[in-house]
Design a protein around this motif. Structure first.
Motif, short mmCIF file in Angstrom:
data_model
loop_
_atom_site.label_atom_id
_atom_site.label_comp_id
_atom_site.label_asym_id
_atom_site.label_seq_id
_atom_site.Cartn_x
_atom_site.Cartn_y
_atom_site.Cartn_z
N GLY A 38 13.79 -13.43 -7.15
CA GLY A 38 14.51 -12.52 -8.02
C GLY A 38 13.71 -12.02 -9.21
N GLU A 39 12.38 -12.16 -9.15
CA GLU A 39 11.51 -11.74 -10.26
C GLU A 39 10.86 -10.40 -9.95
OE1 GLU A 39 10.15 -16.30 -11.30
OE2 GLU A 39 9.00 -15.14 -9.84
N PHE A 40 10.82 -9.53 -10.97
CA PHE A 40 10.18 -8.23 -10.85
C PHE A 40 8.76 -8.28 -11.39
CE2 PHE A 40 14.60 -6.78 -10.93
CZ PHE A 40 14.59 -5.79 -9.97
N PRO A 41 7.78 -7.72 -10.66
CA PRO A 41 6.47 -7.53 -11.26
C PRO A 41 6.58 -6.43 -12.32
CG PRO A 41 6.45 -6.88 -8.93
CD PRO A 41 7.84 -7.33 -9.27
N PRO A 42 5.61 -6.34 -13.24
CA PRO A 42 5.76 -5.44 -14.39
C PRO A 42 5.56 -3.94 -14.11
CG PRO A 42 3.69 -6.63 -14.54
CD PRO A 42 4.45 -7.20 -13.37
N THR A 43 4.80 -3.57 -13.09
CA THR A 43 4.48 -2.15 -12.91
C THR A 43 5.22 -1.55 -11.73
OG1 THR A 43 2.60 -2.48 -11.41
CG2 THR A 43 2.14 -2.57 -13.80
N VAL A 44 5.37 -0.24 -11.74
CA VAL A 44 6.04 0.44 -10.63
C VAL A 44 5.23 0.30 -9.35
CG1 VAL A 44 5.07 2.76 -11.03
CG2 VAL A 44 7.35 2.51 -10.00
N GLU A 45 3.91 0.28 -9.45
CA GLU A 45 3.07 0.12 -8.25
C GLU A 45 3.33 -1.24 -7.61
OE1 GLU A 45 0.96 2.94 -11.03
OE2 GLU A 45 1.85 0.95 -11.28
N GLU A 46 3.37 -2.29 -8.43
CA GLU A 46 3.62 -3.63 -7.89
C GLU A 46 5.04 -3.75 -7.35
OE1 GLU A 46 1.02 -6.69 -10.51
OE2 GLU A 46 2.39 -5.39 -11.65
N MET A 62 11.00 9.94 -11.86
CA MET A 62 10.26 10.75 -10.89
C MET A 62 8.79 10.92 -11.28
SD MET A 62 10.48 12.03 -7.91
CE MET A 62 12.17 12.32 -7.43
N THR A 63 8.44 10.69 -12.52
CA THR A 63 7.02 10.77 -12.88
C THR A 63 6.21 9.65 -12.22
OG1 THR A 63 7.30 9.53 -14.94
CG2 THR A 63 7.47 11.93 -15.09
N ASP A 64 6.88 8.65 -11.66
CA ASP A 64 6.21 7.58 -10.93
C ASP A 64 5.96 7.94 -9.46
OD1 ASP A 64 6.10 5.83 -13.11
OD2 ASP A 64 8.11 5.04 -12.70
N PHE A 65 6.35 9.13 -9.04
CA PHE A 65 6.26 9.53 -7.64
C PHE A 65 4.84 9.36 -7.08
CE2 PHE A 65 5.51 12.68 -4.28
CZ PHE A 65 6.53 12.37 -3.40
N ALA A 66 3.84 9.86 -7.77
CA ALA A 66 2.46 9.79 -7.27
C ALA A 66 1.98 8.34 -7.15
CB ALA A 66 1.53 10.60 -8.17
N SER A 67 2.31 7.52 -8.13
CA SER A 67 1.91 6.11 -8.09
C SER A 67 2.56 5.38 -6.91
CB SER A 67 2.29 5.42 -9.39
OG SER A 67 1.62 5.99 -10.48
N VAL A 68 3.84 5.62 -6.71
CA VAL A 68 4.55 5.00 -5.60
C VAL A 68 4.02 5.53 -4.28
CG1 VAL A 68 6.81 4.78 -4.48
CG2 VAL A 68 6.60 4.46 -6.95
N ASN A 69 3.71 6.81 -4.23
CA ASN A 69 3.18 7.43 -3.02
C ASN A 69 1.87 6.77 -2.58
OD1 ASN A 69 4.07 9.39 -1.20
ND2 ASN A 69 2.53 10.84 -1.91
N GLU A 70 1.01 6.44 -3.54
CA GLU A 70 -0.26 5.77 -3.22
C GLU A 70 -0.01 4.43 -2.55
OE1 GLU A 70 -3.27 5.55 -6.26
OE2 GLU A 70 -2.75 7.57 -6.98
N VAL A 71 0.91 3.66 -3.08
CA VAL A 71 1.25 2.36 -2.48
C VAL A 71 1.90 2.57 -1.12
CG1 VAL A 71 2.66 0.28 -2.74
CG2 VAL A 71 1.49 1.27 -4.74
N TYR A 72 2.84 3.48 -1.05
CA TYR A 72 3.57 3.79 0.18
C TYR A 72 2.60 4.09 1.31
CZ TYR A 72 7.04 6.32 3.06
OH TYR A 72 7.86 6.76 4.07
N ALA A 73 1.56 4.88 1.02
CA ALA A 73 0.60 5.29 2.04
C ALA A 73 -0.16 4.11 2.65
CB ALA A 73 -0.38 6.30 1.45
N THR A 74 -0.25 2.99 1.94
CA THR A 74 -0.96 1.82 2.47
C THR A 74 -0.12 1.06 3.50
OG1 THR A 74 -0.24 0.27 0.74
CG2 THR A 74 -2.25 1.57 0.30
N PHE A 75 1.16 1.34 3.58
CA PHE A 75 2.05 0.65 4.52
C PHE A 75 2.30 1.44 5.80
CE2 PHE A 75 2.86 -1.84 0.81
CZ PHE A 75 3.30 -3.08 1.26
N PHE A 76 1.90 2.71 5.84
CA PHE A 76 2.23 3.57 6.97
C PHE A 76 1.00 4.31 7.48
CE2 PHE A 76 6.14 3.22 4.48
CZ PHE A 76 7.03 2.79 5.46
N GLY A 82 15.62 -2.21 -11.89
CA GLY A 82 14.41 -2.02 -11.10
C GLY A 82 13.84 -0.62 -11.30
N LEU A 83 12.57 -0.47 -10.95
CA LEU A 83 11.90 0.83 -11.08
C LEU A 83 11.88 1.61 -9.77
CD1 LEU A 83 8.83 -0.32 -13.24
CD2 LEU A 83 11.01 0.68 -14.01
#
Length: 127
Positions: free
Chosen positions: A43-51, A84-98, A117-118
């Motif tokens: 139940g713990e959140f890492p600090p950054t949107v990427e994590e 939504m300003t986190d879109f690009a950061s999340v997209n970078e992580v997302y791309a590593t899973f697909f 949550g973020l």
């Protein structure tokens, strides 16, 4: 649809449900996950949107694996972002899973996510 055709999926490798819902439901050759926040099974959140994005997708992966599915079987994702300003950061992580062909995807900004949550991600997968 009968109850016997619908099966709840649960794993300790992802956070448990925080309400009256299942981590995922399998119906025939399809699985529908509930939204997965970017928190670990404690139940713990890492600090950054990427994590948090990485943890969210790791939770999705664990749930799919518990049902005998893989990430390559995902056909649709929905990404909920607190900002939504986190879109690009999340997209970078997302791309590593697909890999191609990528699942169809929606991404929306929401006013607030559970537990502050973020990012939250849900998927539909087909065998």
């Amino acid at each position: 649809m009968t109850q016997s055709e619908r099966k709840a999926i649960a794993t300790n490798e992802a956070p448990g449900a925080i309400g009256p819902y299942s981590q995922a439901v399998q119906f025939g050759n399809m699985i529908f996950t509930s939204g997965q926040l970017g928190m670990n099974s404690a139940g713990e959140f890492p600090p950054t949107v990427e994590e948090q994005a990485k943890q969210s997708l790791s939770n999705v992966k664990a749930i799919l694996e518990a049902a005998g599915f893989g990430m390559e079987q995902i056909v649709k994702t929905t990404v909920y972002l607190q900002d939504m300003t986190d879109f690009a950061s999340v997209n970078e992580v997302y791309a590593t899973f697909f890999s191609e062909p990528y699942p169809a995807r929606s991404a929306v900004e929401v006013a607030k996510l559970p537990k502050n949550g973020l990012v939250e991600i849900e998927v539909i997968a087909v065998k």
